[in-house]
Write a protein that holds these residues in place. Structure first.
Motif, mmCIF file in Angstrom:
data_model
loop_
_atom_site.group_PDB
_atom_site.id
_atom_site.type_symbol
_atom_site.label_atom_id
_atom_site.label_comp_id
_atom_site.label_asym_id
_atom_site.label_seq_id
_atom_site.Cartn_x
_atom_site.Cartn_y
_atom_site.Cartn_z
ATOM 1 N N ALA A 1 0.834 -1.201 0.000
ATOM 2 C CA ALA A 1 0.000 0.000 0.000
ATOM 3 C C ALA A 1 0.867 1.248 0.000
ATOM 4 O O ALA A 1 1.831 1.353 0.753
ATOM 5 N N SER A 2 0.535 2.191 -0.870
ATOM 6 C CA SER A 2 1.336 3.400 -1.010
ATOM 7 C C SER A 2 0.439 4.607 -1.186
ATOM 8 O O SER A 2 -0.672 4.502 -1.693
ATOM 9 N N ARG A 3 0.939 5.741 -0.760
ATOM 10 C CA ARG A 3 0.318 7.019 -1.070
ATOM 11 C C ARG A 3 1.347 7.826 -1.838
ATOM 12 O O ARG A 3 2.382 8.202 -1.303
ATOM 13 N N ILE A 4 1.087 8.096 -3.101
ATOM 14 C CA ILE A 4 2.050 8.772 -3.957
ATOM 15 C C ILE A 4 1.535 10.162 -4.282
ATOM 16 O O ILE A 4 0.336 10.365 -4.499
ATOM 17 N N ALA A 5 2.426 11.125 -4.336
ATOM 18 C CA ALA A 5 2.065 12.485 -4.718
ATOM 19 C C ALA A 5 3.218 13.110 -5.480
ATOM 20 O O ALA A 5 4.383 12.706 -5.323
#
Length: 339
Positions: free
Chosen positions: A270-274
């Motif tokens: 799980a990742s949160r990319i920005a």
């Protein structure tokens, strides 16, 4: 591709329901990085130790009646430290007696101090370096400080935009997660801004005359780690003058960075990319996205899109939200080629 929310405890989430909750919400409005960043408690007091895999074990084809060669992965121990930025605000007690809401008056007085702290931490995420300022923490630029075409190196995560002077800027692809990048805070403390009401204090004015004021102490104890450098990418050496003149193809540079990003592979973590850039870069990106001649010449052109994330409309590139932050400067020195 996961972006925002999900199961990650955000910095804001960790403070909802606490006395610092309204403070962090205020900072969130000024620093979009807080919309994405997660915070991890240090495992060694005010520092965080983790192991980075630097090499895979060797394997071999087997043969009957022959043993299996012994091998192991190589690991490197890394300690990331924290630092604290602090401020003291105060309001004359005579003013508080006249104010209809004294608590609100004190918070209003503290707002510029908190904004200054917020800008300092945002700057630190991109630019602080413990080698030159050991009281601070190590940011991203100090880690992604050279570029190379050699795969399997951290320098390969940096795309060279061609700028050579001192009027450069960068675009950052950052993955927030326990396995990638995270802010850190000392063990046994709270993430984010802490507040102490110091009460009524006797102070001196500029002429040395005493008066009384209510004082508030604000402190943000923070650091950062990058556990796996493959999950971040930087487009460096974007010449600002050339970019404003229209001679820098930002989309081509972003495409190169995107394909060096481990997160795009959807590897089950799980990742949160920005994506982070300043307003000048975003404006030119918007221009290039809406230029009919460019679109006609590039039928497979990937321009800006819009998406709704947690009720907010944001610009996006390949499903990754783009964040505008003026913490990224237009005066970066040129990033050198890796030795």
């Amino acid at each position: 591709m996961a972006t925002i929310g999900n199961s990650f405890p955000q910095l804001i989430d960790m403070h909802k329901g606490s006395t610092e909750g309204s403070v962090v919400e205020l900072l969130s409005q000024q620093n979009p990085i807080l919309d994405d960043a997660i915070a991890t408690e240090c495992n060694m007091g005010a520092s965080h130790r983790h192991m980075i895999r630097t090499g895979l074990p060797s394997v071999a084809w087997g043969r009957l009646y022959q043993g299996v060669p012994q091998s192991k992965a190589t690991m490197q121990q890394v300690d990331d430290t924290t630092g604290f930025v602090e401020a003291m605000s105060g309001v004359d007690v005579r003013l508080l007696k006249l104010a209809p809401d004294p608590a609100k008056e004190r918070l209003t007085s503290a707002a510029p101090f908190m904004e200054a702290m917020n800008q300092e931490v945002a700057t630190g995420i991109f630019y602080h370096n413990t080698e030159t300022t050991p009281e601070k923490f190590k940011g991203l630029s100090a880690r992604y400080s050279s570029y190379s075409d050699t795969r399997g190196t951290i320098a390969n995560q940096v795309v060279n935009g061609g700028g050579t002077g001192s009027d450069n800027t960068s675009i950052w692809f950052v993955t927030w997660g326990d396995h990638a990048s995270s802010l850190i805070y000392p063990k046994g403390t709270k993430a984010g801004v802490s507040h102490e009401d110091k009460g009524e204090q006797r102070v001196l004015d500029e002429s040395g005359q005493p008066y009384f004021r209510k004082e508030d102490y604000w402190c943000w104890h923070v650091g950062m780690f990058v556990k796996d450098w493959r999950y971040n990418a930087r487009v460096a050496n974007i010449d600002v003058s050339n970019m404003l003149a229209g001679s820098v193809d930002l989309w081509a540079l972003m495409r190169k960075a995107y394909y060096r990003l481990q997160s795009r592979r959807r590897d089950g973590v799980a990742s949160r990319i920005a994506i982070y850039m300043n307003r000048d870069v975003l404006e030119i990106l918007d221009v290039q996205s809406s230029d009919r001649s460019l679109l006609a010449a590039n039928p497979n052109y990937t321009g800006l899109t819009h998406m709704t994330v947690e009720g907010k409309e944001v610009r996006a590139y390949r499903g990754i939200p783009i964040r505008e932050t003026d913490a990224i400067l237009n005066t970066e020195a040129a990033v050198p080629v890796a030795p």
